[in-house]
Design an enzyme around this catalytic site. Sequence first.
Site, mmCIF file in Angstrom:
data_model
loop_
_atom_site.group_PDB
_atom_site.id
_atom_site.type_symbol
_atom_site.label_atom_id
_atom_site.label_comp_id
_atom_site.label_asym_id
_atom_site.label_seq_id
_atom_site.Cartn_x
_atom_site.Cartn_y
_atom_site.Cartn_z
ATOM 1 C CE1 TYR A 160 -3.427 2.802 0.416
ATOM 2 C CE2 TYR A 160 -2.022 3.547 2.228
ATOM 3 C CZ TYR A 160 -3.059 3.775 1.335
ATOM 4 O OH TYR A 160 -3.711 4.986 1.348
ATOM 5 N NE ARG A 204 1.683 13.414 11.024
ATOM 6 C CZ ARG A 204 2.007 14.027 9.892
ATOM 7 N NH1 ARG A 204 3.072 14.781 9.828
ATOM 8 N NH2 ARG A 204 1.272 13.866 8.813
ATOM 9 N NE ARG A 214 -8.898 8.132 6.247
ATOM 10 C CZ ARG A 214 -8.321 9.145 5.638
ATOM 11 N NH1 ARG A 214 -8.157 9.125 4.358
ATOM 12 N NH2 ARG A 214 -7.865 10.178 6.317
ATOM 13 C CG PHE A 274 13.259 18.355 -3.556
ATOM 14 C CD1 PHE A 274 12.161 19.193 -3.448
ATOM 15 C CD2 PHE A 274 13.064 17.061 -4.023
ATOM 16 C CE1 PHE A 274 10.894 18.748 -3.790
ATOM 17 C CE2 PHE A 274 11.800 16.613 -4.371
ATOM 18 C CZ PHE A 274 10.703 17.463 -4.249
HETATM 19 MG MG MG Z 1 -5.121 9.150 0.911
#
Ligand code: MG
Length: 357
Positions: A160, A204, A214, A274
């Site tokens: 995921y 977090r 969710r 960056f």
């Molecule tokens: Mg999302």
Amino acid sequence: MLLKTVISQVELSYVDTNKLTDLEKNKQYCYETLAKVSRSFAMVIKQLPDDAKEAIGVFYLVLRGLDTIEDDPNLSLENKHQLLNEFCDNLGDYNWKLENVGDKPEYVDLMRQFYRVNHVFASLEPEYRAVIAEKCRLMADGMIDYSSKEINTREEFDEYCYYVAGVVGEGLTGIFYSSGYEAFQSNDLSISMGLFLQKTNIIRDYLEDIESDRVFWPREVWSKYAQKLEDFKLLSNETQSIACVNDLITETLRHIPNCITYLETLKNKSVLRFCAIPQLMALGTLVKLYNNPKVFMSVVKLNKIISMQIVAGSDSIQSIKDWYLSFLKDLEKKLTASDPNYSQTLAAIENCKVALK
Ligand code: MG
């Protein structure tokens, strides 16, 4: 003949100027929106050279568009799938927009004026467009796949996170490569960069996510510490809740050696800054989350002064490594031998330290 050529050139430049005006307006919209939808990203993107800045700004807004659809609680699953596909199919279409999608006003506005982002997207070099379009499709497919699927195993957690963040690491690496600033194509290290940031956010955001019904914590890990995800909020479960956070943090630390190698490989100083700044901020956040019961009561954020110090002090790979070491030492001080994952956490920190040498 000569006059004709001159006239047609004048006409062409007239048309071009007109186009440029629209394009400039839409670029301005993109930069303003970037600042609204993500303050920290809008800040780090300033580190980049101009040409890469534009492609990466558009890339961010495209991904924000996908995430806005994914996170809209008012869309049915079917509608969500349809819109995610439609979004990818219409990338670059000057007329395409979505009304009333998004759970924050700035996201709703982005979707309502998405044709502006599409205009800037269409003006990018073909190599940039190819990277952005490919990663957009990959992320949408992953979001569709996981919208009706629970994250059970650690492998699924990685998968995921790959779709929603590893893909970003790959896309950014592809853009750095296309721009000529960096010489390597995306690889496993690019994915680790995304996974580290994403997992930190997922740990977090427990409270925010549980309120939206969710949570992305993998069941394989959290089920060792509670019957239900809601139980982590219970004061009576505090010891177990903290042990779970510490377990998830330990699992996230394993990406750090790859991230350090990735940063070491970068040649361009702007690209290095960056990439490094968000990594260091995430690590600082992770250290703050460790052993911290506030995860279950509020949003734990990195201190603003430390954030500013990171931005000011990440000028070279050596100063970046010094930050890593300093955060790792802070983390080590927070470990307690009674934590069920104490030795694993200690070993993970040790691996990070080896990578810093
Ligand atoms: Mg999302």
